[in-house]
Design an enzyme around this catalytic site. Structure first.
Site, short mmCIF file in Angstrom:
data_model
loop_
_atom_site.label_atom_id
_atom_site.label_comp_id
_atom_site.label_asym_id
_atom_site.label_seq_id
_atom_site.Cartn_x
_atom_site.Cartn_y
_atom_site.Cartn_z
N LYS A 1 36.60 22.22 40.50
CA LYS A 1 35.69 22.74 41.52
C LYS A 1 34.93 23.88 40.88
O LYS A 1 35.52 24.76 40.30
CB LYS A 1 36.41 23.33 42.74
CG LYS A 1 37.65 22.65 43.09
CD LYS A 1 38.43 23.50 44.04
CE LYS A 1 39.91 23.34 43.80
NZ LYS A 1 40.31 23.61 42.44
N ASP B 1 41.04 21.12 35.70
CA ASP B 1 39.89 21.81 36.28
C ASP B 1 38.63 21.55 35.48
O ASP B 1 38.71 21.28 34.29
CB ASP B 1 40.13 23.32 36.20
CG ASP B 1 40.83 23.84 37.41
OD1 ASP B 1 41.11 23.04 38.32
OD2 ASP B 1 41.11 25.06 37.44
N MET C 1 33.49 34.97 38.58
CA MET C 1 32.72 34.22 39.57
C MET C 1 31.66 35.10 40.23
O MET C 1 31.41 34.98 41.43
CB MET C 1 33.66 33.65 40.66
CG MET C 1 34.63 32.63 40.12
SD MET C 1 35.76 32.00 41.37
CE MET C 1 37.06 33.22 41.31
N1 SAH Z 1 41.92 31.23 36.12
C1 SAH Z 1 40.73 31.54 35.36
C2 SAH Z 1 39.61 32.03 36.25
C3 SAH Z 1 39.07 31.00 37.15
S1 SAH Z 1 37.75 31.62 38.09
C4 SAH Z 1 41.08 32.58 34.30
O1 SAH Z 1 42.18 33.12 34.29
O2 SAH Z 1 40.24 32.82 33.44
C5 SAH Z 1 36.36 31.03 37.19
C6 SAH Z 1 35.60 32.19 36.58
O3 SAH Z 1 36.25 32.62 35.40
C7 SAH Z 1 34.22 31.84 36.12
O4 SAH Z 1 33.29 31.91 37.21
C8 SAH Z 1 33.95 32.93 35.10
O5 SAH Z 1 33.62 34.14 35.74
C9 SAH Z 1 35.32 33.08 34.47
N2 SAH Z 1 35.46 32.30 33.23
C10 SAH Z 1 36.33 31.31 33.01
N3 SAH Z 1 36.21 30.85 31.76
C11 SAH Z 1 35.25 31.56 31.16
C12 SAH Z 1 34.66 31.59 29.87
N4 SAH Z 1 35.06 30.73 28.92
N5 SAH Z 1 33.69 32.47 29.61
C13 SAH Z 1 33.28 33.33 30.57
N6 SAH Z 1 33.79 33.37 31.81
C14 SAH Z 1 34.75 32.51 32.11
#
Ligand code: SAH
Length: 460
Positions: free
Chosen positions: A269, A247, A382
């Site tokens: 994406k 990803d 998100m």
């Molecule tokens: N599967 C992932 C989430 C994917 S959705 C998880 O478990 O974390 C993507 C969203 O995750 C982003 O829009 C943001 O809101 C959050 N996100 C992912 N990595 C991040 C990071 N390092 N710092 C802050 N927000 C993060």
């Protein structure tokens, strides 16, 4: 990359060594071990050099260095204790396009000699690019203890059988798996015990009974960014994979841990820019696994938290492809921990909700009444693009406009940044926030003043 690593075959090749003191002696020793023909320029020879000379193992050219001595050599080593002289040798070598190493002078080297662990034919070389030989040697000591002495014997047997294995097993990935399985089997124990005939018999039996292994898919959570948060299962999976579909949110540091010869495909994406459609990714996972490959689907955070891991697992299940799930640290856990914001605290939050502002069907509305309840923390994924609606609705349904909020960007990474404020300021904060960003709503945010521990804004 500071230097391009190569292992040079010096057997029968000439090396010019200028100097014959203690340091030069060490150089000569390893050059002779590697089979080089060593020509020495020095005023006089110390006892070790004298012995080598009388055994005919080195050629002494006397005490005067001539530039033309470099003409027909493969490498040069300047090992005198006279800096000006070393400099002259190096420049003469440069002019002739010959590689020259000047002992203990990083600026006068066109090649450097790494610290090595020798289990020939297995050799491990460690270099600090000339910056800290002591650090390189320290790592050598650590690795030395990890590498069993019989590794070289295993490699020698493997070398003997390599072409037969190639004849019998088609495809590099399948051969790699055959070898990996062999090295983990009793072949390893037998070689360690010095029972080399039995070890070869085991290899032969495993080759006779060889069946191509089935492919599989591992859905791996890569965590929020800091590679130290990977689980051991995750690391093992990405290092065993033949192919990795990753990803956009997976950090470069983590991608750097994927085996170098594995194929890496970006399936990223981000909201609003679909590089590769989900259906296409699903199809690729199935296709590669059916080809017998070990496929890793590497996802930011946890695969089952807003990561479509559930949808991918369903597709694999339907296609009859074996799969495993390796959970990862989800952003709400990682980013808040590094921001010094506990998700729950007995004084102010008894529960935490992980919420996304995205859904598959546009009409789906969140249950604002539940989300607006007090004494709970919201972690919104998100959500930055919808921050205005979120703040407005939460206030409309009863959460105070002065509820503390934080927007954590690039959580757990060296360039992490955190903004704090109140619910009414959230739209403004979200607009300014670098992505990816996680929004945290609840009284726990105030604890950050006390618990902020992570040094932020250290990005290169
Ligand atoms: N599967 C992932 C989430 C994917 S959705 C998880 O478990 O974390 C993507 C969203 O995750 C982003 O829009 C943001 O809101 C959050 N996100 C992912 N990595 C991040 C990071 N390092 N710092 C802050 N927000 C993060």
């Amino acid at each position: 990359m500071s230097h391009y690593p190569i292992f040079a075959d010096l057997h029968g090749r000439t090396v010019l060594l200028v100097g014959a003191g203690k340091v030069a002696e060490r150089k000569a020793e390893s050059l002779l071990k590697a089979g080089a023909v060593v020509r020495v320029v020095a005023q006089k020879l110390n006892p070790a050099f004298q012995a080598w000379q009388s055994e005919g193992r080195i050629i002494w050219l006397g005490g005067v260095f001539h530039d033309f001595y470099l003409d027909d050599v493969f490498l040069a080593v300047a090992a005198t204790d006279d800096h000006g002289f070393n400099q002259r040798i190096f420049h003469a070598a440069e002019t002739r396009g010959k590689f020259c190493n000047t002992v203990d002078t990083a600026g006068l080297c066109s090649y450097i000699v790494p610290a090595i662990i020798d289990r020939s034919p297995i050799q491990i070389a460690i270099s600090s690019g000339g910056t800290s030989p002591v650090l390189a040697r320290k790592w050598r000591q650590i690795i030395e203890t990890l590498l069993p002495l019989h590794t070289g014997k295993m490699a020698a047997i493997a070398g003997k059988w390599r072409s037969r294995v190639k004849e019998k097993i088609d495809g590099m990935e399948h051969r790699r798996r055959f070898w990996e399985h062999l090295f983990d089997s009793c072949f390893n124990t037998l070689t360690a015990q010095g029972n080399l005939d039995a070890a070869e018999a085991e290899l032969s039996a495993q080759l006779d009974g060889y069946r191509p292994a089935k492919g599989e898919v591992v859905l791996v959570g890569a965590g929020p960014g800091d590679a130290g948060l990977l689980t051991i299962h995750a690391l093992q999976a990405i290092q065993a994979a033949d192919i990795v579909l990753y990803d956009a949110l997976v950090s470069d540091e983590i991608l750097g841990m994927v085996r170098k010869d594995a194929e890496k495909i970006s399936a990223g994406k981000r909201a609003g820019c679909h590089h590769v459609q989900q259906e296409e990714t699903n199809q690729l996972l199935v296709t590669y696994a059916l080809q017998g490959l070990r496929v890793v689907r590497l996802k930011g955070g946890d695969p089952f938290v807003f990561g479509r891991g559930g949808e991918e697992a369903q597709v694999l299940h339907e296609a009859g492809v074996p799969y495993r799930i390796v959970p990862g640290v989800t952003a709400a856990l990682g980013a808040t921990a590094y921001a010094g914001i506990p998700l729950t605290h007995r004084d102010c939050a008894q529960s935490a909700l992980f919420v996304t502002s995205h859904s598959k069907h546009d009409g789906d509305q969140p249950d604002w009444r539940t989300l607006a309840l007090s004494r709970q923390t919201l972690a919104i994924y998100m959500g930055t693009l919808r921050a205005s609606v979120i703040a407005e609705k939460l206030i409309e349904y009863g959460r105070s406009e002065n509820t503390p909020v934080a927007v954590i960007s690039n959580g757990t990474l060296p360039n992490q940044s955190v903004q704090t404020g109140h619910l009414k300021d959230l739209p403004q904060m979200a607009e300014n926030a670098p992505r990816p960003a996680l929004m945290i709503i609840g009284e726990v945010v105030t604890l950050r003043d006390e618990l902020k521990w992570f040094q932020e804004g250290n990005a290169a």
